[in-house]
Design a protein around this motif. Structure first.
Motif, PDB file in Angstrom:
ATOM      1  N   LEU A   1       0.830  -1.206   0.000  1.00  0.00           N
ATOM      2  CA  LEU A   1       0.000   0.000   0.000  1.00  0.00           C
ATOM      3  C   LEU A   1       0.868   1.260   0.000  1.00  0.00           C
ATOM      4  O   LEU A   1       0.600   2.214  -0.740  1.00  0.00           O
ATOM      5  CB  LEU A   1      -0.937   0.005   1.207  1.00  0.00           C
ATOM      6  CG  LEU A   1      -2.092  -0.973   1.152  1.00  0.00           C
ATOM      7  CD1 LEU A   1      -2.813  -1.016   2.494  1.00  0.00           C
ATOM      8  CD2 LEU A   1      -3.058  -0.594   0.050  1.00  0.00           C
ATOM      9  N   ALA A   2       1.906   1.270   0.821  1.00  0.00           N
ATOM     10  CA  ALA A   2       2.806   2.421   0.872  1.00  0.00           C
ATOM     11  C   ALA A   2       3.503   2.624  -0.476  1.00  0.00           C
ATOM     12  O   ALA A   2       3.620   3.756  -0.965  1.00  0.00           O
ATOM     13  CB  ALA A   2       3.828   2.233   1.985  1.00  0.00           C
TER      14      ALA A   2
ATOM     15  N   PRO B   1       1.572   2.058 -13.423  1.00  0.00           N
ATOM     16  CA  PRO B   1       2.799   1.945 -12.612  1.00  0.00           C
ATOM     17  C   PRO B   1       2.488   1.714 -11.133  1.00  0.00           C
ATOM     18  O   PRO B   1       3.175   0.941 -10.466  1.00  0.00           O
ATOM     19  CB  PRO B   1       3.513   3.281 -12.820  1.00  0.00           C
ATOM     20  CG  PRO B   1       2.950   3.841 -14.060  1.00  0.00           C
ATOM     21  CD  PRO B   1       1.558   3.316 -14.181  1.00  0.00           C
ATOM     22  N   MET B   2       1.449   2.374 -10.629  1.00  0.00           N
ATOM     23  CA  MET B   2       1.075   2.192  -9.230  1.00  0.00           C
ATOM     24  C   MET B   2       0.679   0.748  -8.967  1.00  0.00           C
ATOM     25  O   MET B   2       1.162   0.117  -8.025  1.00  0.00           O
ATOM     26  CB  MET B   2      -0.091   3.115  -8.862  1.00  0.00           C
ATOM     27  CG  MET B   2      -0.593   2.916  -7.443  1.00  0.00           C
ATOM     28  SD  MET B   2      -2.153   3.723  -7.105  1.00  0.00           S
ATOM     29  CE  MET B   2      -3.273   2.796  -8.129  1.00  0.00           C
ATOM     30  N   PHE B   3      -0.184   0.205  -9.812  1.00  0.00           N
ATOM     31  CA  PHE B   3      -0.654  -1.166  -9.624  1.00  0.00           C
ATOM     32  C   PHE B   3       0.484  -2.170  -9.749  1.00  0.00           C
ATOM     33  O   PHE B   3       0.626  -3.072  -8.924  1.00  0.00           O
ATOM     34  CB  PHE B   3      -1.758  -1.489 -10.632  1.00  0.00           C
ATOM     35  CG  PHE B   3      -2.162  -2.933 -10.606  1.00  0.00           C
ATOM     36  CD1 PHE B   3      -2.962  -3.415  -9.582  1.00  0.00           C
ATOM     37  CD2 PHE B   3      -1.733  -3.809 -11.584  1.00  0.00           C
ATOM     38  CE1 PHE B   3      -3.317  -4.753  -9.542  1.00  0.00           C
ATOM     39  CE2 PHE B   3      -2.090  -5.140 -11.549  1.00  0.00           C
ATOM     40  CZ  PHE B   3      -2.885  -5.608 -10.516  1.00  0.00           C
ATOM     41  N   LEU B   4       1.291  -2.027 -10.790  1.00  0.00           N
ATOM     42  CA  LEU B   4       2.362  -2.988 -11.023  1.00  0.00           C
ATOM     43  C   LEU B   4       3.411  -2.965  -9.917  1.00  0.00           C
ATOM     44  O   LEU B   4       3.872  -4.020  -9.470  1.00  0.00           O
ATOM     45  CB  LEU B   4       3.008  -2.740 -12.383  1.00  0.00           C
ATOM     46  CG  LEU B   4       2.126  -3.031 -13.596  1.00  0.00           C
ATOM     47  CD1 LEU B   4       2.844  -2.633 -14.889  1.00  0.00           C
ATOM     48  CD2 LEU B   4       1.706  -4.481 -13.633  1.00  0.00           C
TER      49      LEU B   4
ATOM     50  N   SER C   1       2.122   6.365  -7.011  1.00  0.00           N
ATOM     51  CA  SER C   1       1.036   7.162  -7.611  1.00  0.00           C
ATOM     52  C   SER C   1       1.338   8.651  -7.527  1.00  0.00           C
ATOM     53  O   SER C   1       0.975   9.410  -8.427  1.00  0.00           O
ATOM     54  CB  SER C   1      -0.295   6.848  -6.941  1.00  0.00           C
ATOM     55  OG  SER C   1      -0.318   7.348  -5.619  1.00  0.00           O
ATOM     56  N   ILE C   2       2.009   9.073  -6.469  1.00  0.00           N
ATOM     57  CA  ILE C   2       2.372  10.490  -6.343  1.00  0.00           C
ATOM     58  C   ILE C   2       3.501  10.839  -7.316  1.00  0.00           C
ATOM     59  O   ILE C   2       3.454  11.865  -7.994  1.00  0.00           O
ATOM     60  CB  ILE C   2       2.785  10.810  -4.889  1.00  0.00           C
ATOM     61  CG1 ILE C   2       1.560  10.716  -3.978  1.00  0.00           C
ATOM     62  CG2 ILE C   2       3.424  12.191  -4.796  1.00  0.00           C
ATOM     63  CD1 ILE C   2       1.881  10.767  -2.503  1.00  0.00           C
ATOM     64  N   VAL C   3       4.499   9.966  -7.407  1.00  0.00           N
ATOM     65  CA  VAL C   3       5.671  10.245  -8.243  1.00  0.00           C
ATOM     66  C   VAL C   3       5.365  10.040  -9.726  1.00  0.00           C
ATOM     67  O   VAL C   3       5.603  10.920 -10.548  1.00  0.00           O
ATOM     68  CB  VAL C   3       6.870   9.363  -7.818  1.00  0.00           C
ATOM     69  CG1 VAL C   3       8.035   9.516  -8.779  1.00  0.00           C
ATOM     70  CG2 VAL C   3       7.281   9.704  -6.403  1.00  0.00           C
ATOM     71  N   ALA C   4       4.804   8.877 -10.063  1.00  0.00           N
ATOM     72  CA  ALA C   4       4.581   8.542 -11.472  1.00  0.00           C
ATOM     73  C   ALA C   4       3.251   9.077 -11.986  1.00  0.00           C
ATOM     74  O   ALA C   4       3.126   9.398 -13.160  1.00  0.00           O
ATOM     75  CB  ALA C   4       4.649   7.035 -11.675  1.00  0.00           C
TER      76      ALA C   4
END
Length: 100
Positions: free
Chosen positions: A67-68, A82-85, A74-77
């Protein structure tokens, strides 16, 4: 056919019917009331919350780390994929390393 195949087919048909049913009901109206539209726009966030909240509350170190990672990526990319992967990769790796 096996029972599993029938269950998968029934699930697919029922999912399709619920999706097309909602579309058919809403297509009868010329305009959607703003409150209805706001409610429909809130559905994806509500569904995501119901999936993530139990892992956040009951999960161990692999789930919290995933989760972290998802939040940071999600904030960076800024993208969903990308977040999910990255979160999935961290979860899989940590579960493998911890034997869960």
């Amino acid at each position: 056919m096996s029972t599993t195949v029938w269950i998968i087919l029934a699930g697919a048909v029922l999912t399709f019917l619920t999706r097309i049913g909602g579309h058919m009901v809403l297509s009868r109206f010329e305009r959607i009331h703003p409150r209805v539209e706001a409610g429909l726009n809130a559905v994806p966030a509500a569904v995501l919350t119901t999936l993530v909240a139990p892992a956040a509350m009951n999960g161990g170190i692999p789930e919290i780390a995933a989760l972290a990672t998802g939040i940071i990526v999600s904030i960076v990319a800024g993208g969903m994929m990308p977040m999910f992967l990255s979160a999935a990769a961290v979860l899989i790796l940590l579960r493998h390393l911890t034997g869960q």
